[in-house]
Design a protein around this motif. Structure first.
Motif, PDB file in Angstrom:
ATOM      1  N   ILE A   1       0.845  -1.210   0.000  1.00 36.79           N
ATOM      2  CA  ILE A   1       0.000   0.000   0.000  1.00 36.79           C
ATOM      3  C   ILE A   1       0.873   1.250   0.000  1.00 36.79           C
ATOM      4  O   ILE A   1       0.607   2.218  -0.726  1.00 36.79           O
ATOM      5  CB  ILE A   1      -0.939  -0.031   1.227  1.00 36.79           C
ATOM      6  CG1 ILE A   1      -1.933  -1.189   1.098  1.00 36.79           C
ATOM      7  CG2 ILE A   1      -1.673   1.296   1.370  1.00 36.79           C
ATOM      8  CD1 ILE A   1      -2.768  -1.422   2.343  1.00 36.79           C
TER       9      ILE A   1
ATOM     10  N   SER B   1      -8.813  -9.822 -11.287  1.00 41.79           N
ATOM     11  CA  SER B   1      -9.592  -8.591 -11.445  1.00 41.79           C
ATOM     12  C   SER B   1     -10.685  -8.763 -12.497  1.00 41.79           C
ATOM     13  O   SER B   1     -11.800  -8.254 -12.338  1.00 41.79           O
ATOM     14  CB  SER B   1      -8.668  -7.434 -11.831  1.00 41.79           C
ATOM     15  OG  SER B   1      -7.651  -7.285 -10.883  1.00 41.79           O
TER      16      SER B   1
ATOM     17  N   THR C   1      -9.708  -2.149 -10.316  1.00 44.68           N
ATOM     18  CA  THR C   1      -8.360  -1.616 -10.545  1.00 44.68           C
ATOM     19  C   THR C   1      -7.525  -1.631  -9.258  1.00 44.68           C
ATOM     20  O   THR C   1      -6.316  -1.880  -9.309  1.00 44.68           O
ATOM     21  CB  THR C   1      -8.420  -0.188 -11.107  1.00 44.68           C
ATOM     22  OG1 THR C   1      -9.273   0.608 -10.280  1.00 44.68           O
ATOM     23  CG2 THR C   1      -8.933  -0.179 -12.522  1.00 44.68           C
ATOM     24  N   THR C   2      -8.181  -1.366  -8.121  1.00 48.89           N
ATOM     25  CA  THR C   2      -7.453  -1.424  -6.846  1.00 48.89           C
ATOM     26  C   THR C   2      -6.964  -2.836  -6.565  1.00 48.89           C
ATOM     27  O   THR C   2      -5.806  -3.046  -6.164  1.00 48.89           O
ATOM     28  CB  THR C   2      -8.366  -0.951  -5.695  1.00 48.89           C
ATOM     29  OG1 THR C   2      -8.834   0.370  -5.978  1.00 48.89           O
ATOM     30  CG2 THR C   2      -7.611  -0.936  -4.383  1.00 48.89           C
TER      31      THR C   2
ATOM     32  N   VAL D   1     -13.374   1.112  -9.721  1.00 46.59           N
ATOM     33  CA  VAL D   1     -12.434   1.427  -8.636  1.00 46.59           C
ATOM     34  C   VAL D   1     -12.011   0.154  -7.900  1.00 46.59           C
ATOM     35  O   VAL D   1     -10.826  -0.058  -7.607  1.00 46.59           O
ATOM     36  CB  VAL D   1     -13.084   2.434  -7.662  1.00 46.59           C
ATOM     37  CG1 VAL D   1     -12.198   2.635  -6.433  1.00 46.59           C
ATOM     38  CG2 VAL D   1     -13.323   3.768  -8.349  1.00 46.59           C
ATOM     39  N   ILE D   2     -12.978  -0.704  -7.605  1.00 41.99           N
ATOM     40  CA  ILE D   2     -12.674  -1.944  -6.879  1.00 41.99           C
ATOM     41  C   ILE D   2     -11.751  -2.841  -7.701  1.00 41.99           C
ATOM     42  O   ILE D   2     -10.745  -3.367  -7.195  1.00 41.99           O
ATOM     43  CB  ILE D   2     -13.979  -2.688  -6.544  1.00 41.99           C
ATOM     44  CG1 ILE D   2     -14.803  -1.887  -5.535  1.00 41.99           C
ATOM     45  CG2 ILE D   2     -13.686  -4.080  -5.983  1.00 41.99           C
ATOM     46  CD1 ILE D   2     -16.217  -2.397  -5.359  1.00 41.99           C
TER      47      ILE D   2
ATOM     48  N   LEU E   1      -3.968  -3.621  -8.980  1.00 41.48           N
ATOM     49  CA  LEU E   1      -2.692  -2.993  -8.628  1.00 41.48           C
ATOM     50  C   LEU E   1      -2.085  -3.639  -7.382  1.00 41.48           C
ATOM     51  O   LEU E   1      -0.874  -3.892  -7.340  1.00 41.48           O
ATOM     52  CB  LEU E   1      -2.901  -1.489  -8.400  1.00 41.48           C
ATOM     53  CG  LEU E   1      -3.251  -0.687  -9.653  1.00 41.48           C
ATOM     54  CD1 LEU E   1      -3.582   0.751  -9.294  1.00 41.48           C
ATOM     55  CD2 LEU E   1      -2.107  -0.732 -10.661  1.00 41.48           C
ATOM     56  N   PHE E   2      -2.912  -3.912  -6.376  1.00 40.72           N
ATOM     57  CA  PHE E   2      -2.387  -4.537  -5.149  1.00 40.72           C
ATOM     58  C   PHE E   2      -1.843  -5.937  -5.460  1.00 40.72           C
ATOM     59  O   PHE E   2      -0.718  -6.275  -5.064  1.00 40.72           O
ATOM     60  CB  PHE E   2      -3.484  -4.618  -4.098  1.00 40.72           C
ATOM     61  CG  PHE E   2      -3.009  -5.209  -2.791  1.00 40.72           C
ATOM     62  CD1 PHE E   2      -2.507  -4.392  -1.792  1.00 40.72           C
ATOM     63  CD2 PHE E   2      -3.052  -6.583  -2.570  1.00 40.72           C
ATOM     64  CE1 PHE E   2      -2.050  -4.934  -0.599  1.00 40.72           C
ATOM     65  CE2 PHE E   2      -2.595  -7.132  -1.385  1.00 40.72           C
ATOM     66  CZ  PHE E   2      -2.104  -6.304  -0.389  1.00 40.72           C
TER      67      PHE E   2
ATOM     68  N   LEU F   1       2.321   1.788  -3.479  1.00 39.47           N
ATOM     69  CA  LEU F   1       1.312   2.303  -4.417  1.00 39.47           C
ATOM     70  C   LEU F   1       1.040   3.784  -4.176  1.00 39.47           C
ATOM     71  O   LEU F   1       0.869   4.552  -5.130  1.00 39.47           O
ATOM     72  CB  LEU F   1       0.013   1.494  -4.271  1.00 39.47           C
ATOM     73  CG  LEU F   1       0.045   0.073  -4.847  1.00 39.47           C
ATOM     74  CD1 LEU F   1      -1.217  -0.686  -4.462  1.00 39.47           C
ATOM     75  CD2 LEU F   1       0.188   0.123  -6.365  1.00 39.47           C
TER      76      LEU F   1
END
Length: 274
Positions: free
Chosen positions: A65, A261, A117-118, A114-115, A121-122, A68
Motif C-alpha cells: 500500500i 480482477s 483496478t485497486t 475502482v474496486i 494494482l495490489f 502504491l
C-alpha cells in the motif's frame, strides 16, 4: 526497443545473474527447514483462528500500500503525457473499457471500476515482489529463520486468507449492488429462478464463486513457489532458480492479477444483468 529500455533490461539481467551467483557461492544447497510452514503470532495463550495473524502478510500488505501511494503521488498529469502517465492512462483506460462492456447498469460502473483496478494494482505488486530476491521469514524449531536472498520477498497473495478475503469481499459487494439495483424481492427471486427446485444449486453456485476465485490465485502463486523450490533442490540451488523466480513472479504474477480482477468484474457485472 529504445536504448534506455535495452539498458534497463541488461541491468535487470545482471542483477538476477549476480544474485544467482550469490546463491550458488554462499548457499550451495537448499535448506528445507520450515518450508511450507507459516510464521504466525497469537494474541493470547491459546492459539485460535480469531486471535492469530501472519505477521509477514500484515507487514508486506502495508508495504505494498505504501509503494502504491508513493507511485501515485509521483505521477504528474500533464497535457502532453510522459511515459509514466501514458502507462497509467493506458492501464486505467483498458480497465474502464472492460467494465463498460461487462456492467450493464451505468450507475455501478465507477465503483466496480475502482474496486477492480485497486485489486489489480495490489495483487500485481504483491505478485511482482514474489519474483524479486529479498527477505523471507520461516518458522523453525527454535524460533524463526530470516533468509536473505535465499528466497523471494514474501507475497500476501501466497496466503489463502488474503485471497479469500478479497474474493469474499467481491461476493458481498456484488450482491449488495444487485439488491440495490433490482430491489430486495427481485434479488431474492434470483435464487429460485428458473424454478424453486434449483434453490440449493443456485446457493451452491454462489458460494463456489469465492472458493474458486481465491484458490485460483493462491494455487498459482503458492504452487509456483513450491515448484521453484523442488527444481532448486534437484539442481542444488544453481543459478536457474533465480530466473524461475522472475518467470513466476513477473509473467505468471501479471496474468494472475489480471485474471483475478477480470473475474471480479464479471461476477459483479453478471448479477446486475436483468
Amino acid at each position: 526497443m529504445t536504448q534506455g529500455q535495452k539498458r534497463n533490461l541488461i541491468i535487470l539481467f545482471l542483477i538476477y545473474l549476480g544474485l544467482g551467483l550469490i546463491n550458488f557461492i554462499f548457499f550451495p544447497s537448499a535448506d528445507l527447514e520450515g518450508v511450507g510452514l507459516r510464521w504466525t503470532y497469537s494474541f493470547g495463550e491459546t492459539q485460535t483462528f480469531w486471535n492469530t495473524i501472519n505477521p509477514m502478510t500484515v507487514i508486506m500488505s502495508i508495504l505494498i500500500i505504501f509503494l502504491l501511494i508513493i507511485f501515485a503521488s509521483n505521477i504528474k498529469f500533464e497535457l502532453i503525457p510522459n511515459k509514466k502517465q501514458a502507462l497509467v492512462e493506458s492501464l486505467l483506460g483498458y480497465f474502464w473499457e472492460l467494465v463498460e462492456d461487462a456492467v450493464p447498469n451505468p450507475k455501478y460502473r465507477k465503483p466496480i471500476y475502482v474496486i477492480s483496478t485497486t485489486l489489480f494494482l495490489f495483487i500485481l505488486i504483491a505478485n511482482l515482489l514474489s519474483g524479486m530476491p529479498g527477505i523471507n521469514v520461516t518458522p523453525v524449531s527454535d524460533g524463526i529463520k530470516i533468509g536473505l536472498f535465499t528466497d523471494t520477498w514474501y507475497t500476501p497473495t501466497s496466503d489463502l486468507n488474503t485471497n479469500a478475503t478479497f474474493a469474499l469481499m467481491v461476493l458481498i459487494i456484488s450482491h449488495i449492488f444487485a439488491a440495490s439495483a433490482k430491489g430486495v424481492l427481485n434479488w431474492l427471486k434470483m435464487f429460485i429462478e428458473p424454478t424453486p427446485l434449483l434453490l440449493p444449486l443456485n446457493l451452491i453456485g454462489e458460494l463456489a464463486k469465492p472458493v474458486s476465485h481465491s484458490l485460483r490465485l493462491f494455487g498459482n502463486i503458492f504452487g509456483g513457489g513450491i515448484l521453484v523450490l523442488i527444481i532448486s533442490y534437484m539442481l542444488k540451488y544453481f543459478v536457474l532458480p533465480v530466473f524461475l523466480w522472475g518467470f513466476f513472479g513477473i509473467f505468471v504474477g501479471l496474468i494472475q492479477a489480471f485474471v483475478f480482477s477480470l473475474l471480479a468484474i464479471a461476477y459483479m457485472g453478471s448479477l446486475l444483468e436483468e
